[in-house]
Write an enzyme that holds these catalytic residues in place. Structure first.
Site, short mmCIF file in Angstrom:
data_model
loop_
_atom_site.label_atom_id
_atom_site.label_comp_id
_atom_site.label_asym_id
_atom_site.label_seq_id
_atom_site.Cartn_x
_atom_site.Cartn_y
_atom_site.Cartn_z
N CYS A 1 0.84 -1.23 -0.05
CA CYS A 1 0.02 0.07 -0.14
C CYS A 1 0.91 1.22 0.26
O CYS A 1 1.42 1.67 -1.00
CB CYS A 1 -0.87 -0.14 1.13
SG CYS A 1 -2.62 0.74 0.64
N HIS B 1 -3.72 -5.38 0.49
CA HIS B 1 -2.99 -5.87 1.51
C HIS B 1 -3.00 -7.51 1.60
O HIS B 1 -3.98 -8.03 1.89
CB HIS B 1 -3.81 -5.45 2.82
CG HIS B 1 -3.54 -3.80 2.92
ND1 HIS B 1 -2.65 -3.14 3.91
CD2 HIS B 1 -4.25 -2.77 2.63
CE1 HIS B 1 -2.74 -2.17 3.96
NE2 HIS B 1 -3.79 -1.68 3.14
N GLU C 1 -1.40 -9.27 3.47
CA GLU C 1 -1.21 -9.88 4.76
C GLU C 1 -2.72 -10.21 5.46
O GLU C 1 -2.73 -11.12 6.41
CB GLU C 1 -0.55 -8.85 5.76
CG GLU C 1 -1.54 -7.64 5.97
CD GLU C 1 -1.23 -6.49 4.98
OE1 GLU C 1 -0.88 -6.66 3.81
OE2 GLU C 1 -1.33 -5.26 5.68
#
Ligand code: GLN
Length: 538
Positions: free
Chosen positions: A383, A509, A511
């Site tokens: 990001c 993202h 993650e």
């Protein structure tokens, strides 16, 4: 049609005991016995969601597919169970009151005096039952945030009391407490647990199972004592000893028969054997790595353990997939500059530039990208990390002096990162970003395409700014390649760098989608590149 059993998880004595991990572990054990499960977090604060909360206050904000900005415990739920969560899985006092007040304004209470009991508690109960009914789950686990005794959690505990009364044996309460070890006395102490159970009882709730966080084993005498003082059977006093990793907890809870006690008390006993084979394999690999790498995590909240929770966990998953121990060195971006970067980054096999908002620390992040680019160190920018990679390339490769994101410099001559059109009309802050899952097409023959092994992906977003398409052509010509595109809105979602061993910037993202059973391919590949880097450096 299964009749849902409700499990409420409360906490006493102290905060941060790990209710989220206990709830996730219970879910994992039940799922491993083939039950369908949902987990929900009720947060007693007045914010509508943690999206507007400073990470210093509340750690990471976890984003779901449907674009909800939620408590980081939902990340644990997903990582443990691989079951996606949504807006309905996280409810705050703010959401409850907003909904009650909206109903009042619409006249839905027909002139009644609107009160905490029954109107607020009805709204809380509705949110719990609604999620359970929607999915027809066997089990619905509801974690109550905060610590018993907090003023703000009173309406939630009261709702649990009412639901226990309504649901009878279809519900139970698991209370997590702390049994501290007093070194001077050489003893574990049960009094704080007794007091926190009393507090719960004063509010009309009798816990059925008490899970005791402890640094030393509870002996039988201690278990009996807690059982006697707290009205539970000794088999329902569950030891939760400090573990090496949070991923040990489901196994520890199984050894303590927590799942069996739950099944017994909710009349759900069966002869299914929990299938934890892959989980155990994961743990075995996690604890016996063959490789070791050093990754620099560059962010501005690095002193906070919870601020980059999902990134840290993704490294654990990806490291394990590569049989590799991942040492994470957190480096504060505010204090990185051209003069000290070499020294600060010595020995790193990979550099991750973290997401973020606001100008503080951005120049340090840009310096970090430059170092990774020029020294052929595997680089992943997430990001804001990707945006910094674009800015760095503009400034140092294309010679765009003063290139920047308009988030930080509205009058930059080279606005290589700019606000998305639809964002320009928005003035409020909460829930107004580009949030949640968006599709992305991976450009054929790009490295990222090979990494995912497919063309169409979906990833979660949380941002207002984007790569500025006016510069796409020049960047591509110079070697920074757009490798992932959102076709509908024509947005560059991924960039990679020609000629670099491993360099990716992602606007989304990854993650938030890494789980124990499905480590994220980007992280897995990044760690693999870091292993290669480490072996070359030897
Ligand atoms: N601040 C940047 C934006 O809004 C990046 C956000 C992030 O890193 N999540 O676009």
């Amino acid at each position: 049609m299964p009749k849902t059993k409700f499990i409420f998880v409360t906490g006493g004595v102290a905060s941060s005991l790990g209710k989220g991990i206990i709830s996730s572990s219970i879910a994992k054990l039940l799922v491993s016995r083939s039950f369908s499960v949902a987990i929900q977090k009720l947060d007693p604060y007045i914010n509508i969601d943690p999206g507007t909360l400073n990470p210093y206050e509340h750690g990471e904000c976890f984003v779901t597919d449907d674009g909800a900005e939620t408590d980081l415990d939902l990340g644990h739920y997903e990582r443990f169970t691989s079951i996606p969560t949504s807006q309905a899985n996280n409810v705050t006092t703010g959401v409850i009151y907003q909904s009650v007040i909206n109903k009042e304004r619409k006249g839905e209470y027909l002139g009644e005096t609107v009160q905490v009991i029954p109107h607020v508690t009805d709204e809380i109960k509705h949110r719990i039952k609604m999620l359970a009914n929607e999915g027809n789950f066997d089990f619905m686990i509801t974690e109550i945030g905060g610590t018993v005794g907090d003023i703000e959690s009173l309406p939630f505990i009261e709702s649990v009391r009412q639901l226990r009364w309504e649901l009878g044996s279809s519900s139970l309460v698991v209370h997590l407490t702390l049994v501290p070890y007093l070194a001077s006395a050489g003893e574990l102490k049960t009094k704080p647990t007794q007091h926190s159970v009393k507090l719960l009882q004063e509010q009309g709730v009798q816990p059925d199972i008490i899970v005791c966080r402890t640094e030393k084993h509870l002996n039988e005498g201690l278990r009996n004592k807690i059982a006697l003082f707290c009205n539970v059977t000794p088999s329902c006093v569950i030891e939760c000893i400090d573990a090496k990793t949070i991923y040990d907890v489901p196994i520890l809870m199984k050894e303590e028969n927590l799942d069996q006690e739950i099944l017994r008390m909710t009349d759900m006993e069966n002869d299914k054997v929990p299938d934890l084979e892959s989980w155990e394999k994961f743990l075995d690999k996690l604890k016996n790595p063959i490789h070791e790498v050093n990754i620099g995590l560059i962010g501005k909240y690095v002193e906070l353990r919870d601020a980059y929770k999902s990134i840290n966990e993704s490294f654990t998953h990806a490291g394990t997939a590569n049989e590799c121990k991942v040492n994470i060195t957190s480096i504060h971006s505010e204090f990185i500059d051209e003069d000290n970067v070499k020294e600060k980054f010595a020995g790193l096999d990979g550099i991750l530039v973290a997401p973020g908002f606001g100008e503080r620390g951005v120049e340090g992040k840009i310096t970090a990208v430059r170092f990774a680019r020029e020294n052929n160190i595997p680089f992943l920018g997430i990001c804001l990390g990707m945006q910094c990679a674009v800015i760095e390339f503009g400034r140092n490769v294309l010679g765009y002096k003063g290139a920047h994101s308009t988030e930080f410099d509205a009058s930059t001559p080279y606005p290589v990162i700019d606000m998305m059109e639809e964002q320009k009309k928005i003035s409020g802050l909460g829930g107004t970003m580009r949030l949640g899952a968006y599709p992305c097409r991976l450009v054929k023959d790009s490295t990222i395409h090979k990494i995912y092994g497919k063309e169409k992906i979906s990833e979660r977003h949380r941002h207002r700014y984007e790569f500025n398409n006016k510069f796409k052509e020049v960047y591509t010509q110079a070697g920074m390649i757009p490798a992932g595109i959102n076709d509908k809105d024509n947005l560059v979602e991924i960039i990679e760098l020609k000629g670099h061993p491993w360099f990716a910037g992602v606007q989304f993202h990854p993650e938030f989608k890494s789980t124990v059973t499905n480590p994220h391919p980007i992280f897995v590949s990044f760690i693999k590149a870091a292993i290669d880097h480490a072996s070359e450096a030897k």
